[in-house]
Design an enzyme around this catalytic site. Structure first.
Site, PDB file in Angstrom:
ATOM      1  N   HIS A 104       0.768  -1.222   0.216  1.00  0.00           N
ATOM      2  CA  HIS A 104      -0.067  -0.076  -0.186  1.00  0.00           C
ATOM      3  C   HIS A 104       0.894   1.312  -0.008  1.00  0.00           C
ATOM      4  O   HIS A 104       0.571   2.022  -0.874  1.00  0.00           O
ATOM      5  CB  HIS A 104      -0.749  -0.010   1.225  1.00  0.00           C
ATOM      6  CG  HIS A 104      -1.946   1.083   1.462  1.00  0.00           C
ATOM      7  ND1 HIS A 104      -3.158   0.926   1.127  1.00  0.00           N
ATOM      8  CD2 HIS A 104      -1.869   2.374   1.652  1.00  0.00           C
ATOM      9  CE1 HIS A 104      -3.858   2.235   1.462  1.00  0.00           C
ATOM     10  NE2 HIS A 104      -2.720   3.082   1.839  1.00  0.00           N
ATOM     11  N   GLU A 105       1.721   1.282   0.887  1.00  0.00           N
ATOM     12  CA  GLU A 105       2.506   2.510   0.836  1.00  0.00           C
ATOM     13  C   GLU A 105       3.633   2.594  -0.256  1.00  0.00           C
ATOM     14  O   GLU A 105       4.067   3.651  -0.583  1.00  0.00           O
ATOM     15  CB  GLU A 105       3.257   2.492   2.225  1.00  0.00           C
ATOM     16  CG  GLU A 105       2.705   2.297   3.653  1.00  0.00           C
ATOM     17  CD  GLU A 105       1.529   3.330   3.642  1.00  0.00           C
ATOM     18  OE1 GLU A 105       1.264   4.487   3.060  1.00  0.00           O
ATOM     19  OE2 GLU A 105       0.308   3.144   4.420  1.00  0.00           O
ATOM     20  N   HIS A 108       2.096   4.787  -2.781  1.00  0.00           N
ATOM     21  CA  HIS A 108       2.037   6.113  -2.262  1.00  0.00           C
ATOM     22  C   HIS A 108       3.549   6.673  -2.874  1.00  0.00           C
ATOM     23  O   HIS A 108       3.555   7.614  -3.368  1.00  0.00           O
ATOM     24  CB  HIS A 108       1.764   6.281  -1.032  1.00  0.00           C
ATOM     25  CG  HIS A 108       0.458   6.080  -0.435  1.00  0.00           C
ATOM     26  ND1 HIS A 108      -0.683   6.605  -1.153  1.00  0.00           N
ATOM     27  CD2 HIS A 108      -0.008   5.628   0.679  1.00  0.00           C
ATOM     28  CE1 HIS A 108      -1.854   5.968  -0.562  1.00  0.00           C
ATOM     29  NE2 HIS A 108      -1.382   5.707   0.746  1.00  0.00           N
TER      30      HIS A 108
END
Length: 202
Positions: A104-105, A108
Site C-alpha cells: 500500500h505504502e 504512495h
C-alpha cells in the site's frame, strides 16, 4: 526521545484486533521477508525505473502511538532518500499484514515519485493516491473484507476503497470530511482507472 514521524498518508485505522503486535526487531524481519515477495519486488523495480532510488532504510519498523498500520513519510522537496515507509510493529501480527502495508505504502511512494509535484496538503491529490493504493494493493480483496465483518458480495471492492480513502483523507489536517468526500468523488474515475505501474489492477 524522537517524536514519532507523522505519515503523509496512513493506511488508516487498523481493522483487525491487535494482540500486542510485534517487537520492532520482529517486524523488521517481517519487512525483510516482504521485500522478497513478487508484488513488492515489482513496485520497487518500477520506483527505481522512474528515477527514485530507495535508501537502505526506506522501509522501517516503528512503534506507533496512533491506531495506524503504517504510513508514507514524504521527504523535503521532491521524492528523495529522506522519504520513508513506516510499518507500525505494535499493530502487526502476521506476515500478510506487513506485506499489505508495504505494498500500500509503496504505491504512495510510486505516486509521489511519478508525479514529482504531489501536494499532500491538496485533498484531491491525497484522495487520488489513496484510491489507487486501495484499489491496486489488494487491501479490499473480498476475503479481507469478510474478516473485517463486511459481508456484501456485489460492489464490495469499490465500497471498501471509498471507505478506506475517507478514513485516510479525513486524517489529513488540511481536509475536512466534506472536503475529503468532494475530492474523492471529483477524482474517482480518473484515479480508480489509473493502474500504473500495472497493466491492469492485480
Amino acid at each position: 526521545m524522537a517524536k514519532e514521524p507523522t505519515p503523509e498518508s496512513g493506511s488508516g485505522p487498523i481493522s483487525s484486533a491487535s494482540y500486542g503486535g510485534r517487537s520492532i526487531e520482529e517486524c523488521q524481519s517481517m519487512i525483510q521477508r516482504s521485500l522478497q515477495t513478487p508484488m513488492v519486488k515489482f513496485l520497487r523495480e518500477h520506483l527505481e525505473k522512474s528515477g527514485c532510488v530507495l535508501g537502505d532504510k526506506f522501509i522501517k519498523a516503528v512503534h506507533c502511538n496512533k491506531q495506524l498500520s503504517g504510513g508514507y513519510v514524504h521527504g523535503k522537496g521532491v521524492f528523495n532518500i529522506y522519504s520513508i515507509i513506516m510499518v507500525c510493529s505494535n499493530h502487526m501480527n502476521i506476515q500478510d499484514e506487513v506485506n499489505q502495508v508495504v505494498i500500500h505504502e509503496l504505491i504512495h511512494a510510486y505516486d509521489d515519485c511519478r508525479a514529482g509535484n504531489l501536494d499532500w496538503a491538496n485533498c484531491a491529490h491525497h484522495a487520488c493516491t489513496e484510491i489507487r493504493a486501495g484499489h491496486l494493493s489488494g487491501d479490499c480483496h473480498y476475503k479481507r473484507e469478510l474478516l473485517r465483518g463486511y459481508m456484501k458480495l456485489r460492489g464490495h471492492e469499490q465500497d471498501c476503497v471509498r471507505r478506506r480513502v475517507m478514513k485516510s483523507v479525513i486524517m489529513n489536517p488540511y481536509c475536512s470530511e466534506a472536503a475529503a468526500k468532494d475530492a474523492m468523488e471529483a477524482v474517482w474515475d480518473v484515479c480508480y482507472n489509473d493502474t500504473q505501474p500495472f497493466d491492469r489492477a492485480p
